[in-house]
Design a protein around this motif. Structure first.
Motif, PDB file in Angstrom:
ATOM      1  N   VAL A 183       2.484  27.541  28.542  1.00  0.00           N
ATOM      2  CA  VAL A 183       0.815  27.092  28.750  1.00  0.00           C
ATOM      3  C   VAL A 183      -0.059  27.911  28.221  1.00  0.00           C
ATOM      4  N   PRO A 184      -0.881  27.576  26.913  1.00  0.00           N
ATOM      5  CA  PRO A 184      -1.886  28.889  26.710  1.00  0.00           C
ATOM      6  C   PRO A 184      -2.889  28.909  27.488  1.00  0.00           C
ATOM      7  N   GLY A 185      -3.009  30.347  27.473  1.00  0.00           N
ATOM      8  CA  GLY A 185      -4.046  30.815  28.712  1.00  0.00           C
ATOM      9  C   GLY A 185      -3.502  31.146  30.014  1.00  0.00           C
ATOM     10  N   CYS A 190      -5.107  32.825  25.504  1.00  0.00           N
ATOM     11  CA  CYS A 190      -5.519  31.954  24.792  1.00  0.00           C
ATOM     12  C   CYS A 190      -6.750  31.633  25.081  1.00  0.00           C
ATOM     13  N   PRO A 193      -7.479  27.083  23.779  1.00  0.00           N
ATOM     14  CA  PRO A 193      -6.491  26.235  23.862  1.00  0.00           C
ATOM     15  C   PRO A 193      -6.460  24.771  23.151  1.00  0.00           C
ATOM     16  N   GLY A 197      -2.189  21.084  24.606  1.00  0.00           N
ATOM     17  CA  GLY A 197      -1.691  22.081  25.327  1.00  0.00           C
ATOM     18  C   GLY A 197      -0.441  22.797  24.291  1.00  0.00           C
ATOM     19  N   CYS A 200      -2.973  27.306  20.166  1.00  0.00           N
ATOM     20  CA  CYS A 200      -4.061  27.910  20.575  1.00  0.00           C
ATOM     21  C   CYS A 200      -4.813  27.980  19.022  1.00  0.00           C
TER      22      CYS A 200
END
Length: 389
Positions: A183-185, A190, A193, A197, A200
């Protein structure tokens, strides 16, 4: 954010130097992974559109846009994507990172421009075609939308249409390979994003300052994708990216270097025991010059070296240059014109062996017929390698 990136980068450069690692030690492992990177190419040089838009002259803009659409149409997109997908199916990598999988579309204001024989070969969806051709053998695990642009144009009879382009990158995973999407962030840093999902968007991108327009969407966007997978019980993190053009291409070198740094920062926390592999069109060669006007005194290749990444091509037996870019804009050159090695496979863990690393698409047999009108399938070479750790 940009200042923080620059300061971090300067710290990296200050404590590192040299060429990406080539030393090898220890016995080879029997657990190999097959990887590949492929730039599909839109089919024309889009950059002449930038000064045309900056001119504000509708006739100049239309001339540039019509020229691009005509070149893409002549470059047989459907046949090229078919050939590029066949390269993947023949090689059978576990992971493949694809860059420049374009959507090129026409919305008719008058019907004629979209169906004009000079233009109609340009319209299509590279990514959807690739996914269809690889179905059953590969899964599109992740994708990201990058640069998008739309503008009105007209043909020689004055009929008007609206041309739209959207650049995507993607990661395909071989069927049967279990994977997850970090999961970006959450699983890696990131700030921007992608909405699906899957990846990035870079914090620093090239602005398109059309007549002083500083709108938030007036940028050539790029980004990166992250996929985790397990092969033969061994965990991997696979990253695919497409960095901006750099100083040697007439762009500010600081932009691509900031993007490279962001990837390094995003992957720095990849857990020990998970093998990190980064592939993509880096637009950076080991011999490229540093932008003298940039506050970042390093190219992406220098940054990757300073971070301690290993350039897989350098582990290939034999002294082969491995040049990957670029063929002529219209893809009609008879002899390969590659002069730079910018499509890279990089690893954090040192390879114990590299098997069958090769360029794909550079030999005459890859050109599309008929004789006398044959095209290269793309302006880049695909790069593939089997890696043992």
């Amino acid at each position: 954010m940009r200042r923080a990136l620059f300061q971090s980068l300067l710290a990296v450069v200050a404590c590192s130097a040299g060429v990406i690692g080539t030393a090898s030690a220890g016995p080879p492992s029997s657990m190999d992974v097959q990887v590949m990177t492929q730039n599909q190419y839109v089919g024309a040089n889009l950059f002449p559109l930038i000064p045309a838009l900056a001119s504000g002259n509708p006739d100049v803009i239309n001339s540039a846009l019509v020229g691009i659409i005509s070149t893409v149409s002549a470059n047989r997109t459907v046949d090229r994507v078919n050939a590029l997908s066949s390269e993947i199916l023949e090689r059978k990598p576990d992971f493949v990172g694809i860059q420049e999988a374009w959507l090129i579309w026409c919305e008719p204001i008058d019907a004629a421009p979209c169906t004009n024989p000079e233009f109609k070969g340009a319209w299509g969806d590279h990514l959807a075609q690739t996914e269809y051709l690889l179905a059953g053998q590969y899964t599109k695990a992740a994708y990201i939308e990058n640069f998008e642009f739309g503008y009105y144009f007209w043909d020689s009879q004055g009929n008007v249409g609206f041309a739209y382009v959207l650049d995507r990158d993607a990661v395909f995973v071989r069927a049967g390979v279990p994977y997850t999407l970090p999961v970006p962030g959450t699983d890696y840093p990131c700030a921007v994003p992608f909405v699906a999902g899957s990846g990035c968007t870079f914090n620093v991108n090239t602005p398109l300052d059309f007549n002083g327009d500083q709108a938030a969407d007036a940028y050539i966007l790029h980004g990166f994708l992250v996929v985790d997978a397990t092969i033969a019980g061994k965990p991997y993190r696979f990253v695919n990216t497409h960095l901006e053009n750099g100083y040697v291409d007439g762009f500010p070198g600081v932009i691509q270097s900031a993007q490279a740094l962001q990837i390094l920062q995003a992957t720095a926390a990849t857990e020990e025991g998970r093998t990190l592999i980064i592939v993509g069109d880096m637009n950076s060669d080991a011999s490229d010059a540093v932008d003298p006007e940039s506050p970042i005194p390093a190219t992406p290749y220098m940054l990757f070296a300073g971070w301690g990444l290993f350039d897989v091509w350098l582990y290939r037996p034999g002294d082969v240059l491995g040049l990957t870019c670029c063929q002529a804009e219209d893809l009609m050159n008879r002899e390969s014109m590659m002069t730079r090695r910018i499509d890279l496979i990089l690893t954090r863990e040192e390879p114990r062996k590299v098997k069958d690393a090769r360029l794909i698409g550079t030999g005459a047999s890859y050109r599309l017929g008929p004789p006398g009108r044959s095209l290269w399938p793309t302006d880049h070479a695909s790069v593939a390698a089997g890696i043992g750790f």
